[in-house]
Design an enzyme around this catalytic site. Structure first.
Site, mmCIF file in Angstrom:
data_model
loop_
_atom_site.group_PDB
_atom_site.id
_atom_site.type_symbol
_atom_site.label_atom_id
_atom_site.label_comp_id
_atom_site.label_asym_id
_atom_site.label_seq_id
_atom_site.Cartn_x
_atom_site.Cartn_y
_atom_site.Cartn_z
ATOM 1 C CG ASN A 165 -1.162 -10.797 6.215
ATOM 2 O OD1 ASN A 165 -1.999 -10.587 6.563
ATOM 3 N ND2 ASN A 165 -2.295 -10.969 4.993
ATOM 4 C CD GLU A 264 -9.366 -9.766 3.956
ATOM 5 O OE1 GLU A 264 -9.544 -11.148 3.384
ATOM 6 O OE2 GLU A 264 -8.652 -9.124 4.393
ATOM 7 C CB CYS A 298 -6.041 -11.772 2.068
ATOM 8 S SG CYS A 298 -6.247 -10.227 2.430
ATOM 9 C CD GLU A 477 -12.333 -3.966 8.095
ATOM 10 O OE1 GLU A 477 -12.038 -3.167 9.162
ATOM 11 O OE2 GLU A 477 -12.225 -4.428 7.843
#
Length: 496
Positions: A165, A264, A298, A477
């Site tokens: 994405n 993630e 996301c 992160e």
């Protein structure tokens, strides 16, 4: 409108994309075709790495590991800055590759994806250079004392599996800190977006990164390249961004050898809109958080809860903004909406459009496939879609769609809004829109997510922690949090 990219699509022969292992370009065991989501034409023939080539990539990374971790920090710093410089020198090539792979508007690739990719290398090179350890003076029974101090050591070989994405941004988000801390990497980009990863391998080669430090293997996931890599016993740590079920499969693989992981994963993110918000600013922000990248981020908003006094005005305002979005060729300045990444993903999103109707949703706008003409109808386009009328228990409000769709529901009290927003198995992001500063702080703290924005969305400081809870991931992160994952702390105790 005839554009530069339109002239390329369907006329230029598909580019051949190879794997990059131990400083050399390598063929795979087979090839697959990458099709453009813009019009369905082939844009690349991609070499797929089999188990043997993955073995070679991991072996090359292991062989280079000691040499790279012992490379002076100043030299690693210099090389990472050179990587950033070379990305910027090839800026237009990266933009074109990203756009042909994803179909996103060129303006987004130029202002977000490629600049952030270059910035990741500079940011993490500088962060590692500025990092300090801990020092403790320790009392001992003999009175002489001891000194304890900490250092951070790289894991060795890191497997990086990145999504489609935001392919270049999210790949570099992982590669940069891994290399800065002295790890060697084997990267596997999504099979849907192989082009910018291949260009990055070209950059690594051009700047003189030592052989084996960066390796790139193309291919699919289950029972293929991705699984060969994440199950490989020579991999010391795994980082993955992508779909939750894939993360669960990788987590099972990582259990062999008890290897550290950073995930993630998906999100079913909520926005809470209070009646005291700046309505126009809020509508612009929520339109962006719902429809950016055709909803394929996301962090995108799929659930919107609006305080009842402004509910009807909000629905109408978001409807107007959705209907103003303009799908089209990515390099047409008028284009503000790209396609979905693939026909397979479009089928998934359209199945949720159908599910919403079956569950009794009111379709405010959208819900289908646009007719674009101009050669684009072979692409993966869908209409931006706004729904109302579903109960909180509806599948559409509980499952991630990952498309340009949102459901809007009213609420009456702050407590109800918090309850609704947190009623999900996911926990990645939330956005709160209010002009009451105290309420903004209070509601943000109540969100069961990794990040909460107040009166903004996707505003990122690269030093801050990024990640989710529950089905949205594991670990963080960003800034020192990336360093904490890509390097293992070690204590050294010296008796005086």
């Amino acid at each position: 409108m005839e554009t530069r990219l339109k002239a390329i699509l369907g006329t230029r022969p598909p580019r051949s994309l190879s794997c990059y292992v131990n400083g050399a370009w390598r063929p795979g065991v087979s090839r697959f075709t990458k099709y453009s989501p813009i019009d369905g034409s082939p844009v690349a023939e991609v070499e797929e790495a089999g188990a043997a080539l993955v073995d070679e990539a991991v072996a090359a990374a292991r062989a280079a590991s000691r040499r790279w971790r012992e490379t002076p920090l100043s030299e690693r710093h210099r090389l990472l800055h050179r990587i950033a410089d070379e990305i910027e020198r090839r800026f237009d090539a990266f933009v074109e590759a990203e756009v042909l792979d994803t179909g996103r508007p060129e303006s987004q690739a130029r202002t977000l994806d490629i600049p952030r990719g270059a910035a990741n290398f500079r940011t993490f090179a500088d962060l590692v250079g500025a990092e300090s350890g801990e020092v403790f003076e320790t009392e001992t029974p003999d009175g002489a004392g001891a000194i304890n101090y900490t250092i951070r050591k790289p894991h060795g070989v890191v497997a990086i599996v990145s999504p489609w994405n935001l392919p270049f941004l999210l790949l570099t988000w992982k590669v940069a800190p891994a290399l800065a801390l002295g790890n060697c990497v084997v990267a596997k980009p999504s099979e849907e977006t192989p082009a910018t990863a291949t260009l990055l391998a070209e950059v690594m080669h051009a700047v003189g990164l030592p052989e084996g430090v960066f390796n790139l293997v193309h291919g699919h996931g289950p029972e293929a390249t991705g699984e060969f890599l994440t199950r490989h016993p020579g991999v010391d740590a795994i980082t993955f961004t992508g779909e939750t079920r894939t993360g669960a499969a990788i987590m099972r693989a990582a259990a062999e050898g008890v290897r550290p992981i950073s995930f993630e994963l998906g999100g079913k993110n909520a926005a809470i809109i209070f009646a005291d918000c700046d309505l126009e600013k809020t509508l612009d922000g929520v339109a962006r958080s719902t429809f950016l990248n055709c909803g394929q981020v996301c962090l995108c908003t799929e659930r919107i809860y609006v305080e009842r006094p402004i509910f009807d005005r909000f629905v109408q305002g978001l409807k107007e903004r959705a209907e103003r979005l303009a799908p089209g060729m990515p390099d047409d300045p008028a284009t503000t909406l790209g396609p979905l990444i693939s026909r397979e993903h479009r089928d998934k999103v359209l199945s949720y459009y159908a599910l919403a109707r079956d569950e009794g949703a009111v379709v405010v706008t959208g819900g289908g496939v646009p007719s674009l003409g101009d050669g684009l109808d072979g692409g993966c386009w869908v209409e931006p879609t706004i729904l109302t009328g579903l109960p909180q228990t509806a599948r559409l409000l509980q499952e991630e769609v990952f498309g340009p769709i949102a459901h809007i529901a009213p609420f009456d009290t702050e407590e109800e809004a918090i309850m609704l927003a947190n009623d999900t198995r996911y926990g990645l992001a939330a956005a709160i829109w209010t002009e009451n500063l105290s309420r903004g702080h209070r509601v943000a703290r109540a969100m069961e997510t990794g990040i909460a924005w107040v009166n903004s969305w996707f505003l990122r400081d690269l030093r801050t922690p990024f990640g989710g809870v529950r089905l949205s991931g594991l670990g963080r992160e960003g800034g020192a949090h990336s360093l904490a994952f890509y390097g293992e702390p070690m204590n050294i105790c010296v008796k005086l």
